[in-house]
Design a protein around this motif. Sequence first.
Motif, mmCIF file in Angstrom:
data_model
loop_
_atom_site.group_PDB
_atom_site.id
_atom_site.type_symbol
_atom_site.label_atom_id
_atom_site.label_comp_id
_atom_site.label_asym_id
_atom_site.label_seq_id
_atom_site.Cartn_x
_atom_site.Cartn_y
_atom_site.Cartn_z
ATOM 1 N N TRP A 144 0.846 -1.181 0.000
ATOM 2 C CA TRP A 144 0.000 0.000 0.000
ATOM 3 C C TRP A 144 0.893 1.245 0.000
ATOM 4 N N ALA A 145 0.288 2.419 -0.046
ATOM 5 C CA ALA A 145 1.089 3.639 -0.155
ATOM 6 C C ALA A 145 0.269 4.823 0.325
ATOM 7 N N ALA A 146 0.793 6.014 0.074
ATOM 8 C CA ALA A 146 0.100 7.259 0.408
ATOM 9 C C ALA A 146 -0.275 7.973 -0.885
ATOM 10 N N ASN A 147 -1.402 8.654 -0.854
ATOM 11 C CA ASN A 147 -1.820 9.469 -1.985
ATOM 12 C C ASN A 147 -0.979 10.743 -1.988
ATOM 13 N N PRO A 148 -0.247 11.033 -3.058
ATOM 14 C CA PRO A 148 0.604 12.233 -3.057
ATOM 15 C C PRO A 148 -0.173 13.536 -2.892
ATOM 16 N N GLU A 149 -1.484 13.474 -3.122
ATOM 17 C CA GLU A 149 -2.300 14.679 -2.967
ATOM 18 C C GLU A 149 -2.457 15.097 -1.511
ATOM 19 N N ILE A 150 -2.160 14.161 -0.578
ATOM 20 C CA ILE A 150 -2.290 14.503 0.846
ATOM 21 C C ILE A 150 -0.945 14.860 1.471
ATOM 22 N N LEU A 151 0.147 14.769 0.715
ATOM 23 C CA LEU A 151 1.467 15.022 1.282
ATOM 24 C C LEU A 151 1.580 16.450 1.798
ATOM 25 N N GLN A 152 2.004 16.578 3.059
ATOM 26 C CA GLN A 152 2.239 17.889 3.666
ATOM 27 C C GLN A 152 3.424 17.805 4.621
ATOM 28 N N GLU A 153 4.232 18.827 4.597
ATOM 29 C CA GLU A 153 5.354 18.894 5.528
ATOM 30 C C GLU A 153 4.845 18.846 6.972
ATOM 31 N N PRO A 154 5.521 18.117 7.836
ATOM 32 C CA PRO A 154 5.112 18.059 9.257
ATOM 33 C C PRO A 154 5.211 19.427 9.930
ATOM 34 N N ILE A 155 4.416 19.591 10.974
ATOM 35 C CA ILE A 155 4.507 20.783 11.815
ATOM 36 C C ILE A 155 5.073 20.369 13.171
ATOM 37 N N ALA A 278 6.740 13.301 26.150
ATOM 38 C CA ALA A 278 7.734 13.984 26.993
ATOM 39 C C ALA A 278 9.014 14.329 26.228
ATOM 40 N N ASN A 279 9.131 13.819 24.981
ATOM 41 C CA ASN A 279 10.330 14.053 24.172
ATOM 42 C C ASN A 279 9.907 14.528 22.781
ATOM 43 N N LEU A 280 9.412 15.751 22.743
ATOM 44 C CA LEU A 280 8.819 16.272 21.511
ATOM 45 C C LEU A 280 9.847 16.488 20.401
ATOM 46 N N ALA A 281 11.057 16.840 20.753
ATOM 47 C CA ALA A 281 12.082 17.053 19.732
ATOM 48 C C ALA A 281 12.377 15.749 18.990
ATOM 49 N N GLU A 282 12.448 14.655 19.722
ATOM 50 C CA GLU A 282 12.679 13.355 19.100
ATOM 51 C C GLU A 282 11.490 12.983 18.232
ATOM 52 N N ARG A 283 10.297 13.265 18.739
ATOM 53 C CA ARG A 283 9.076 13.027 17.945
ATOM 54 C C ARG A 283 9.133 13.797 16.645
ATOM 55 N N ASP A 284 9.522 15.058 16.692
ATOM 56 C CA ASP A 284 9.566 15.889 15.488
ATOM 57 C C ASP A 284 10.585 15.363 14.482
ATOM 58 N N ALA A 285 11.717 14.887 14.960
ATOM 59 C CA ALA A 285 12.758 14.373 14.066
ATOM 60 C C ALA A 285 12.284 13.112 13.336
ATOM 61 N N ILE A 286 11.633 12.218 14.064
ATOM 62 C CA ILE A 286 11.106 10.992 13.457
ATOM 63 C C ILE A 286 10.023 11.329 12.434
ATOM 64 N N THR A 287 9.148 12.261 12.773
ATOM 65 C CA THR A 287 8.075 12.659 11.872
ATOM 66 C C THR A 287 8.634 13.190 10.553
ATOM 67 N N GLN A 288 9.664 14.015 10.643
ATOM 68 C CA GLN A 288 10.270 14.603 9.454
ATOM 69 C C GLN A 288 10.912 13.523 8.575
ATOM 70 N N THR A 289 11.637 12.611 9.189
ATOM 71 C CA THR A 289 12.307 11.551 8.439
ATOM 72 C C THR A 289 11.289 10.612 7.785
ATOM 73 N N GLY A 290 10.225 10.289 8.511
ATOM 74 C CA GLY A 290 9.181 9.427 7.965
ATOM 75 C C GLY A 290 8.471 10.058 6.790
ATOM 76 N N PHE A 291 8.262 11.364 6.866
ATOM 77 C CA PHE A 291 7.616 12.084 5.773
ATOM 78 C C PHE A 291 8.455 12.007 4.497
ATOM 79 N N TYR A 292 9.744 12.257 4.601
ATOM 80 C CA TYR A 292 10.599 12.242 3.423
ATOM 81 C C TYR A 292 10.739 10.835 2.832
ATOM 82 N N ARG A 293 10.779 9.815 3.673
ATOM 83 C CA ARG A 293 10.822 8.426 3.168
ATOM 84 C C ARG A 293 9.550 8.125 2.378
#
Length: 397
Positions: A144-155, A278-293
Amino acid sequence: MKILCTFGKYQYGNPDRGIGTEYAAFVSALKRLDHQVIHFDSWDKTIFSNYAELNQSLLKIVEQERPDVMLTVQRNYEIWLETLKIIQARGDVATISWTTDDSWKYQEVSRFIGTAYHAMTTTYAEVVDKYNKDGIPNVLLTQWAANPEILQEPIPAELCHYQVSFVGAAHGDRKQRITELKSKGIEVTCFGHGWPNGSIAAEEIPRIMRESIISLNFANAYKGVNQVKARNFEVPGAGGFLLTEYAPGLERAYIDNKEISVFYSTEELAEKIQYFLANLAERDAITQTGFYRTKQEHIYDIRIQEILNFALESHAKWKINNPKYHTISFEKAFEEHTLNSGLQFLQTFLIFLCFLIWGRKRCLQAARRLMFEISWRFLGDKTFMASGWVGRMFPYV
């Protein structure tokens, strides 16, 4: 190219369930790839009066439109083997089927219909050898995959509206799991059929994922092992942080604790929720990397192009290996799709039996399911032919 998409527009053929995952993903991807798309709804029970009419109509549209590729998603026996083999033998249409739930449906469906297609797909690596052993060599391992129409940079997490959210129906043990999290002091905002918030519009789902510090995903299946589903790709694609239950094969798509995060039990889930809140910076880093993958590897445009290429290659090989292939007569198949007195008696008996056990609302569907379970086990591929008992006894149940 001209692509004939043969599957439902709505989930399970029911407009009340909303647009189906396959329709939303495949049709839009094909159009973005500049293909001409023709949709034939093989799931909607209101369009045709029986399976004979459905199969006649499918053959007619193939003859009229002459597509280059026919891409199907079969639920079970709605498209007859005779119909598929007639189309397969035409020589001008490459046929490929996207299979769902092969962790359990391979045994019940896929292995019986596989030889009637030029190519098959599966999202389960462990069943590829089963296809080959059963004489179905042209199988593509995909996902399965993601629809490219929903792709958005993480906040950043600090801008998110929800702490922990879940989008999905409240079936299986999901209510119990959410209750267990609540007992540990973790509140989860849930959306979907069966939750107090109810269902939400499809266009709202990516927003909720993106605006949640943590988006949960449960991998429990209707049958068998946990499953990788579209949600595993949609959350990181929408810019969300995915905390998902493990399913076999997930490691081929994402790296745990680098691109997404995985849990194996409710206890571990609770611990990981508390950790990432409790570790939002780590959460943000993972979110960003997952988005680009996801953006680079896991969008439907990439998946569909691979599927089309595989269908055309498999079709070409099939023609070389089958230069004098002869097909069967559809007229004979049509004549065999009748409800004789013996099957009518069996139909009445099963419905009455199921009525005694499950009541009026569920008896018809239960009788059909019981007949299907008996049929594929003892009659094998005959279940998927025009003469199949279950299709003759229970059209459109």
